[in-house]
Structures are given as C-alpha cells and as structure tokens.
Design a protein around this motif. Structure first.
Motif, PDB file in Angstrom:
ATOM      1  N   LEU A   1      42.962  45.734  49.584  1.00  0.00           N
ATOM      2  CA  LEU A   1      44.199  45.825  48.814  1.00  0.00           C
ATOM      3  C   LEU A   1      43.999  46.397  47.412  1.00  0.00           C
ATOM      4  O   LEU A   1      44.982  46.631  46.701  1.00  0.00           O
ATOM      5  CB  LEU A   1      44.863  44.450  48.717  1.00  0.00           C
ATOM      6  N   LEU A   2      42.747  46.615  47.028  1.00  0.00           N
ATOM      7  CA  LEU A   2      42.488  47.145  45.689  1.00  0.00           C
ATOM      8  C   LEU A   2      42.683  48.653  45.629  1.00  0.00           C
ATOM      9  O   LEU A   2      42.736  49.241  44.549  1.00  0.00           O
ATOM     10  CB  LEU A   2      41.065  46.790  45.252  1.00  0.00           C
ATOM     11  N   TYR A   3      42.799  49.274  46.770  1.00  0.00           N
ATOM     12  CA  TYR A   3      42.964  50.725  46.866  1.00  0.00           C
ATOM     13  C   TYR A   3      44.282  51.030  47.583  1.00  0.00           C
ATOM     14  O   TYR A   3      44.890  50.139  48.185  1.00  0.00           O
ATOM     15  CB  TYR A   3      41.770  51.331  47.618  1.00  0.00           C
ATOM     16  N   PRO A   4      44.758  52.280  47.531  1.00  0.00           N
ATOM     17  CA  PRO A   4      46.034  52.599  48.182  1.00  0.00           C
ATOM     18  C   PRO A   4      46.067  52.171  49.649  1.00  0.00           C
ATOM     19  O   PRO A   4      45.087  52.318  50.384  1.00  0.00           O
ATOM     20  CB  PRO A   4      46.114  54.114  48.040  1.00  0.00           C
ATOM     21  N   VAL A   5      47.212  51.628  50.045  1.00  0.00           N
ATOM     22  CA  VAL A   5      47.416  51.197  51.424  1.00  0.00           C
ATOM     23  C   VAL A   5      48.778  51.678  51.906  1.00  0.00           C
ATOM     24  O   VAL A   5      49.681  51.963  51.105  1.00  0.00           O
ATOM     25  CB  VAL A   5      47.338  49.661  51.571  1.00  0.00           C
ATOM     26  N   ALA A   6      48.928  51.747  53.207  1.00  0.00           N
ATOM     27  CA  ALA A   6      50.201  52.097  53.819  1.00  0.00           C
ATOM     28  C   ALA A   6      50.640  50.924  54.686  1.00  0.00           C
ATOM     29  O   ALA A   6      50.090  50.695  55.770  1.00  0.00           O
ATOM     30  CB  ALA A   6      50.072  53.368  54.665  1.00  0.00           C
ATOM     31  N   TRP A   7      51.588  50.144  54.188  1.00  0.00           N
ATOM     32  CA  TRP A   7      52.093  48.998  54.939  1.00  0.00           C
ATOM     33  C   TRP A   7      53.128  49.476  55.958  1.00  0.00           C
ATOM     34  O   TRP A   7      54.069  50.186  55.610  1.00  0.00           O
ATOM     35  CB  TRP A   7      52.737  47.981  54.010  1.00  0.00           C
TER      36      TRP A   7
ATOM     37  N   ARG B   1      49.455  41.148  43.704  1.00  0.00           N
ATOM     38  CA  ARG B   1      48.720  39.987  43.172  1.00  0.00           C
ATOM     39  C   ARG B   1      47.210  40.213  43.230  1.00  0.00           C
ATOM     40  O   ARG B   1      46.475  39.923  42.277  1.00  0.00           O
ATOM     41  CB  ARG B   1      49.081  38.737  43.980  1.00  0.00           C
ATOM     42  N   ALA B   2      46.737  40.770  44.353  1.00  0.00           N
ATOM     43  CA  ALA B   2      45.304  41.017  44.511  1.00  0.00           C
ATOM     44  C   ALA B   2      44.798  42.001  43.467  1.00  0.00           C
ATOM     45  O   ALA B   2      43.688  41.849  42.932  1.00  0.00           O
ATOM     46  CB  ALA B   2      45.027  41.544  45.917  1.00  0.00           C
ATOM     47  N   ARG B   3      45.599  43.005  43.162  1.00  0.00           N
ATOM     48  CA  ARG B   3      45.178  44.007  42.183  1.00  0.00           C
ATOM     49  C   ARG B   3      45.172  43.457  40.765  1.00  0.00           C
ATOM     50  O   ARG B   3      44.350  43.845  39.933  1.00  0.00           O
ATOM     51  CB  ARG B   3      46.088  45.229  42.290  1.00  0.00           C
ATOM     52  N   ARG B   4      46.053  42.550  40.470  1.00  0.00           N
ATOM     53  CA  ARG B   4      46.111  41.992  39.125  1.00  0.00           C
ATOM     54  C   ARG B   4      44.992  40.992  38.863  1.00  0.00           C
ATOM     55  O   ARG B   4      44.542  40.806  37.734  1.00  0.00           O
ATOM     56  CB  ARG B   4      47.464  41.325  38.903  1.00  0.00           C
ATOM     57  N   SER B   5      44.558  40.333  39.941  1.00  0.00           N
ATOM     58  CA  SER B   5      43.535  39.305  39.759  1.00  0.00           C
ATOM     59  C   SER B   5      42.123  39.869  39.886  1.00  0.00           C
ATOM     60  O   SER B   5      41.162  39.246  39.518  1.00  0.00           O
ATOM     61  CB  SER B   5      43.721  38.181  40.782  1.00  0.00           C
TER      62      SER B   5
END
Length: 274
Positions: A218-224, A270-274
């Motif tokens: 989740l720290l890198y670009p993803v396509a949900w 949230r994962a990117r902020r933490s």
C-alpha cells in the motif's frame, strides 16, 4: 442582463434537457452525443461556479428570488461571462421529474475529455486508480466517487456495464466529487490490463490475504478493483489481481460495495501516513 426564456415543452433545449436526464442507456447515449450532463440543485451548481465547463444555467423567475440561487447565477456569470442563462416557465419544472419541489436551479456541464476520449487512445495510466467493474447502482457509484475524491484517488475507471458516471443520480450521490476526479468510462477488461501500471488489488469477501496485513503493497501506487453488487469482479480481472479480504464478523456475509471501497481506500491512506 437579459436571460433567454423557455416557455414550451417543445423548445429544443428543453427536449435536450429531458434526454440528458433520461435513465439507462438512453440517457447515457444522449449525454455522450451532446457532450454534456445535467447538474441539478443548488449544491452541484455551486460546486461548478467559476468553472468554464458550466456553460449553461437554468433557473426561473421564482428561482432568482432565492438569494442563494441568485448569488450562484450572478457569481458564475461574472467569472464566465459567456455563460448562457435561461429562465424556464415555472410550470415546466414540474415536468422534470428529478426537479419537482427542488429549488429552480440547474446547469448544463461540458463533459471532460477523459470521459469522452476512447479508451484505446490511452496507452498507460500511472499512479493510484479505482476501477469499477459493472457496478450498476447509481448510489453506490456516486458514493465511491465521493470517497475516492476524499482520499485523493483522483483516477477512476468505469468498465462497460457500470452506471453512467454522469447520470443525474450518480452526480447527486457524488456531491460534487466529479470536479476533483479524472473519470474514464466504457473500458474493457483487456484495456484495463494493458493500460494500468499499478498492481491490481481486488476487494473480495473470501480472499486469502487480509487487508490489515498489507504493508509495503500500500506504500506504492495501487489499483483497487470494486466488483458488481451481484457478480463481483470478473474472472479475467481476478486472474491478474491479488485478492484482499476485509475482516468482518463471520455472521455477516459481505459489505456493500461502496462501504468496502471506503474501507480499502481509507486503509491505503492510513498505511501511507503511518
């Protein structure tokens, strides 16, 4: 300033408005053909005040007596002086089903290039993406667009079979989110697989991987990828994706697709902020 008057339901512009307001494929074809969408109500009009894409405003003598409506109309004209403004006869508003008992204000909005551009004209789409796979409920689609905008996922692809992103119901549910998003429509599964550079993550009730166990992904670009209310995500997309489950009480079968989207996008932020 002199406003145009529309007093008859036989007026060509009034007929066009009715077509743009139509549901299903009839309305979608009309919106693509005219390159316009109908936005209804004071909140949506206020969202686009000052945006040159809002080329036509529709109100009435009664509407202009409303301070909020009058302020929106005149503010937009001041910034975009080429805007056309029409006063509809008050009786005509009752013929526009979605506008009954609502404030007398609406507008015609030019569709963005990303919406009307053919998918094959886009070779790659980098960064975070939200992909809607045949989600047919307009309320769900609009809610997901609003959530995507709130969490900074600005690119949304609607595959063929989705509710039209610019229908009246989706626009209302989106609450102005459309203005913040790059929206792509009518894509096929193969076009998604060819153009998207980020890894595909599918929200699925029975997937092996737990959403809250994801870390580096989740720290890198993803396509949900969010699937159809009844059928879920198509098999060929599933085959190229990583399935992600949202931990819920086992007595509850599944989450509504718009709720699932909100959880997945929130966890990504949230994962990117933490």
């Amino acid at each position: 300033m002199n406003f145009g008057l529309i007093t008859s339901k036989e007026n060509p512009l009034f007929k066009e408005i009715r077509l743009l307001q139509a549901t299903g494929s009839k309305g979608q074809k009309a919106r693509i053909a005219y390159g316009q969408a109908l936005i209804e109500g004071i909140h949506l009009v206020q969202t686009w005040v000052g945006d040159s894409a809002l080329k036509t405003l529709l109100t009435s003598e009664v509407g202009l007596k409303n301070v909020e409506i009058a302020e929106a109309v005149y503010s937009h004209i001041e910034i975009c002086p080429n805007t056309k403004v029409y006063q509809l006869d008050s009786a005509l508003w009752d013929l526009l089903g979605d506008l009954v008992n609502a404030p007398h204000i609406a507008g015609l909005l030019s569709l963005p290039k990303s919406t009307i551009a053919p998918p094959q004209s886009i070779s790659t789409l980098d960064g975070d993406v939200v992909i809607l796979d045949r989600i047919q409920d307009a309320g769900n689609v609009g809610s997901i667009l609003r959530t995507a905008a709130a969490f900074g996922f600005t690119q949304v692809i609607a595959l063929s079979g989705c509710a039209h992103l610019w229908s009246s119901k989706v626009l209302r549910a989106g609450m102005g989110a459309h203005r913040l998003l790059d929206l792509y429509e009518g894509w096929s599964n193969q076009q998604v697989l060819s153009a998207i550079t980020a890894p595909l993550l599918v929200a699925s009730a029975d997937a092996e991987h737990d959403l809250f166990s994801l870390k580096k992904e989740l720290l890198y670009p993803v396509a949900w990828v969010m699937g159809s209310e009844g059928q879920g995500v198509s098999l060929d997309l599933l085959a190229q994706s990583k399935g992600i489950s949202i931990p819920i009480d086992p007595r509850v079968e599944s989450l509504n697709v718009s709720t699932a989207a909100a959880v997945c996008l929130f966890e990504t932020v949230r994962a990117r902020r933490s």
